[in-house]
Design a protein around this motif. Structure first.
Motif, PDB file in Angstrom:
ATOM      1  N   ASP A  11      14.218 107.276  67.669  1.00  0.00           N
ATOM      2  CA  ASP A  11      14.964 108.521  67.549  1.00  0.00           C
ATOM      3  C   ASP A  11      15.770 108.621  66.260  1.00  0.00           C
ATOM      4  O   ASP A  11      16.516 109.582  66.068  1.00  0.00           O
ATOM      5  CB  ASP A  11      15.899 108.692  68.748  1.00  0.00           C
ATOM      6  CG  ASP A  11      16.790 107.467  68.971  1.00  0.00           C
ATOM      7  OD1 ASP A  11      16.827 106.577  68.091  1.00  0.00           O
ATOM      8  OD2 ASP A  11      17.430 107.392  70.041  1.00  0.00           O
ATOM      9  N   ASN A  12      15.631 107.617  65.374  1.00  0.00           N
ATOM     10  CA  ASN A  12      16.354 107.632  64.101  1.00  0.00           C
ATOM     11  C   ASN A  12      17.847 107.851  64.330  1.00  0.00           C
ATOM     12  O   ASN A  12      18.489 108.674  63.685  1.00  0.00           O
ATOM     13  CB  ASN A  12      15.782 108.721  63.187  1.00  0.00           C
ATOM     14  CG  ASN A  12      16.182 108.528  61.724  1.00  0.00           C
ATOM     15  OD1 ASN A  12      16.499 107.423  61.301  1.00  0.00           O
ATOM     16  ND2 ASN A  12      16.170 109.601  60.961  1.00  0.00           N
ATOM     17  N   ASN A  13      18.399 107.080  65.282  1.00  0.00           N
ATOM     18  CA  ASN A  13      19.757 107.344  65.750  1.00  0.00           C
ATOM     19  C   ASN A  13      20.628 106.088  65.791  1.00  0.00           C
ATOM     20  O   ASN A  13      21.746 106.137  66.269  1.00  0.00           O
ATOM     21  CB  ASN A  13      19.692 107.965  67.155  1.00  0.00           C
ATOM     22  CG  ASN A  13      20.950 108.722  67.517  1.00  0.00           C
ATOM     23  OD1 ASN A  13      21.570 109.344  66.671  1.00  0.00           O
ATOM     24  ND2 ASN A  13      21.347 108.652  68.779  1.00  0.00           N
ATOM     25  N   GLY A  14      20.126 104.948  65.301  1.00  0.00           N
ATOM     26  CA  GLY A  14      20.891 103.709  65.377  1.00  0.00           C
ATOM     27  C   GLY A  14      21.826 103.529  64.202  1.00  0.00           C
ATOM     28  O   GLY A  14      21.776 104.257  63.213  1.00  0.00           O
ATOM     29  N   TYR A  15      22.687 102.521  64.314  1.00  0.00           N
ATOM     30  CA  TYR A  15      23.606 102.249  63.209  1.00  0.00           C
ATOM     31  C   TYR A  15      24.119 100.816  63.281  1.00  0.00           C
ATOM     32  O   TYR A  15      23.943 100.110  64.279  1.00  0.00           O
ATOM     33  CB  TYR A  15      24.771 103.245  63.199  1.00  0.00           C
ATOM     34  CG  TYR A  15      25.609 103.315  64.462  1.00  0.00           C
ATOM     35  CD1 TYR A  15      26.818 102.642  64.570  1.00  0.00           C
ATOM     36  CD2 TYR A  15      25.201 104.109  65.536  1.00  0.00           C
ATOM     37  CE1 TYR A  15      27.606 102.737  65.714  1.00  0.00           C
ATOM     38  CE2 TYR A  15      25.977 104.217  66.684  1.00  0.00           C
ATOM     39  CZ  TYR A  15      27.182 103.531  66.761  1.00  0.00           C
ATOM     40  OH  TYR A  15      27.951 103.623  67.892  1.00  0.00           O
ATOM     41  N   ILE A  16      24.742 100.374  62.201  1.00  0.00           N
ATOM     42  CA  ILE A  16      25.353  99.051  62.110  1.00  0.00           C
ATOM     43  C   ILE A  16      26.798  99.233  61.681  1.00  0.00           C
ATOM     44  O   ILE A  16      27.095 100.015  60.762  1.00  0.00           O
ATOM     45  CB  ILE A  16      24.602  98.151  61.106  1.00  0.00           C
ATOM     46  CG1 ILE A  16      23.155  97.932  61.564  1.00  0.00           C
ATOM     47  CG2 ILE A  16      25.314  96.798  60.955  1.00  0.00           C
ATOM     48  CD1 ILE A  16      22.298  97.189  60.545  1.00  0.00           C
ATOM     49  N   VAL A  17      27.692  98.534  62.363  1.00  0.00           N
ATOM     50  CA  VAL A  17      29.128  98.594  62.080  1.00  0.00           C
ATOM     51  C   VAL A  17      29.573  97.279  61.452  1.00  0.00           C
ATOM     52  O   VAL A  17      29.059  96.209  61.789  1.00  0.00           O
ATOM     53  CB  VAL A  17      29.919  98.855  63.383  1.00  0.00           C
ATOM     54  CG1 VAL A  17      31.417  98.770  63.147  1.00  0.00           C
ATOM     55  CG2 VAL A  17      29.544 100.208  63.966  1.00  0.00           C
ATOM     56  N   GLN A  18      30.515  97.366  60.545  1.00  0.00           N
ATOM     57  CA  GLN A  18      31.122  96.168  59.945  1.00  0.00           C
ATOM     58  C   GLN A  18      32.576  96.077  60.393  1.00  0.00           C
ATOM     59  O   GLN A  18      33.319  97.051  60.313  1.00  0.00           O
ATOM     60  CB  GLN A  18      31.051  96.253  58.416  1.00  0.00           C
ATOM     61  CG  GLN A  18      31.664  95.053  57.703  1.00  0.00           C
ATOM     62  CD  GLN A  18      31.540  95.174  56.196  1.00  0.00           C
ATOM     63  OE1 GLN A  18      30.440  95.236  55.650  1.00  0.00           O
ATOM     64  NE2 GLN A  18      32.681  95.223  55.504  1.00  0.00           N
ATOM     65  N   ILE A  19      32.976  94.901  60.890  1.00  0.00           N
ATOM     66  CA  ILE A  19      34.333  94.668  61.360  1.00  0.00           C
ATOM     67  C   ILE A  19      34.959  93.525  60.566  1.00  0.00           C
ATOM     68  O   ILE A  19      34.338  92.474  60.376  1.00  0.00           O
ATOM     69  CB  ILE A  19      34.353  94.308  62.861  1.00  0.00           C
ATOM     70  CG1 ILE A  19      33.712  95.421  63.696  1.00  0.00           C
ATOM     71  CG2 ILE A  19      35.779  94.050  63.346  1.00  0.00           C
ATOM     72  CD1 ILE A  19      33.542  95.048  65.162  1.00  0.00           C
ATOM     73  N   ASP A  20      36.174  93.721  60.113  1.00  0.00           N
ATOM     74  CA  ASP A  20      36.914  92.667  59.420  1.00  0.00           C
ATOM     75  C   ASP A  20      37.244  91.558  60.421  1.00  0.00           C
ATOM     76  O   ASP A  20      37.955  91.792  61.400  1.00  0.00           O
ATOM     77  CB  ASP A  20      38.197  93.264  58.830  1.00  0.00           C
ATOM     78  CG  ASP A  20      38.989  92.286  57.977  1.00  0.00           C
ATOM     79  OD1 ASP A  20      38.854  91.054  58.160  1.00  0.00           O
ATOM     80  OD2 ASP A  20      39.757  92.753  57.121  1.00  0.00           O
ATOM     81  N   ALA A  21      36.739  90.355  60.182  1.00  0.00           N
ATOM     82  CA  ALA A  21      36.943  89.266  61.143  1.00  0.00           C
ATOM     83  C   ALA A  21      38.397  88.841  61.230  1.00  0.00           C
ATOM     84  O   ALA A  21      38.844  88.339  62.259  1.00  0.00           O
ATOM     85  CB  ALA A  21      36.071  88.068  60.767  1.00  0.00           C
ATOM     86  N   GLY A  22      39.163  89.058  60.173  1.00  0.00           N
ATOM     87  CA  GLY A  22      40.568  88.675  60.166  1.00  0.00           C
ATOM     88  C   GLY A  22      41.484  89.737  60.737  1.00  0.00           C
ATOM     89  O   GLY A  22      42.654  89.471  61.034  1.00  0.00           O
TER      90      GLY A  22
END
Length: 324
Positions: A84-95
């Motif tokens: 569905d061309n609907n996914g994503y990737i999130v980046q989270i600051d580990a600190g």
């Protein structure tokens, strides 16, 4: 009360003690609980929950990037087998878990992501398993770098990705359809190995693999280790690609998902059937975290010795493993 934190990207993060859910398709808000003391889990374990981030829609895999000190979280944002061309990737600051931003979003900046699952890092490349294609991104910018299409090799549902010390990429194919009505087994269990120049080899196949899901390189045993997602009888096994034999290392009551090899030849394995994370060590099996619904592809923060667990209730939980 809440605190509002404005990121340089323009993403608004709300920090609450109790939180509603959100999804990328409904906005770009991710929610991190205010830092607070969590009670120790009821199992005999020194694991301690230290944080929660929520607001995803179908988080599937977490991968820690040591050089950047960030977590990447793949999010399906819909049925796991739907293109569905609907996914994503999130980046989270580990600190600082309250610092989260969209890293790669399908439909933006040339990105295509349908329902991304397993993640792996090799050099400056972040690899994502996406139904029947392995997609590559620059791990700093999120720019798409290309893809390896495994459809011609019969891929059904690529699930996890891992990189060996020689750069070989292993990808599992669980052979399932993640539909709106649930998980349906259709067959096609495989483990792919991707070598130099993106050469593709099927190192194991057949239903004896038990719906292979998580995969990791065990540096202590110098071997690949896979866990199976079979509904009623799950296995953790070493896979020897030279002759396609399997050595059973541990068994469970069904639906092993993610696996991480840690020091001393030990393994952490997430399990849907009992909503927990297990520690397998020298033939012993111990639950270290419980009451995490449908725990998916776990990740390890090697700087803080912290476990990240994407769950079926649209959260990623973070657990301190200092005593493990």
């Amino acid at each position: 009360m809440s605190r509002r934190l404005r990121l340089s990207s323009g993403l608004l993060v709300l920090v609450f003690s109790t939180l509603p859910l959100g999804a990328c398709s409904q906005g770009t808000t991710f929610l991190a609980e205010k830092p607070r003391h969590y009670p120790t889990d009821s199992v005999s374990s020194n694991a301690r929950k230290v944080g929660v981030v929520q607001g995803f829609y179908g988080p599937e895999s977490v991968r820690y990037s040591p050089g950047q000190d960030v977590y990447f979280v793949s999010v399906m944002n819909g049925p796991g087998s739907k293109k569905d061309n609907n996914g994503y990737i999130v980046q989270i600051d580990a600190g600082n878990l309250s610092q989260a931003k969209l890293f790669a979003v399908s439909g933006r900046n040339g990105v295509r992501l349908d329902a991304p699952k397993g993640l792996a890092i090799h050099g400056d490349t972040l690899w994502a398993a996406d139904i029947d294609v392995l997609r590559a991104f620059d791990r700093f910018s999120g720019k798409p770098l290309g893809e390896i299409d495994l459809k011609p090799r019969g891929a059904v549902l690529l699930n996890d990705v891992a990189v060996g010390p020689d750069g070989t990429i292993y990808v599992t194919d669980t052979g399932i359809n993640m539909s709106p009505v649930g998980v349906i087994y259709v067959g096609g269990d495989k483990v792919f190995a991707i070598g130099p120049n993106h050469s593709v080899n099927v190192v194991a196949h057949g239903n004896v693999l038990g719906r292979p899901n998580g995969v990791t390189w065990d540096s202590t045993g110098k071997r690949w280790v896979v866990v199976s997602f079979d509904t009623f009888h799950s296995e953790m096994y070493a896979l020897h690609p030279s002759d396609s034999t399997r050595v059973i290392l541990a068994t469970g009551k069904g639906r092993f998902d993610g696996i991480e090899a840690i020091s001393g030849g030990r393994f952490l394995v997430s399990c849907w059937q009992d909503s927990s994370v297990h520690l397998f060590s020298r033939g012993a099996d111990r639950q270290i975290v419980r009451n995490v619904p449908s725990p998916a592809d776990i990740g390890i923060d090697t700087k803080r010795w912290r476990l990240a667990i994407p769950t079926g209730n649209n959260r990623v939980e973070f657990w301190d493993l200092a005593g493990i």
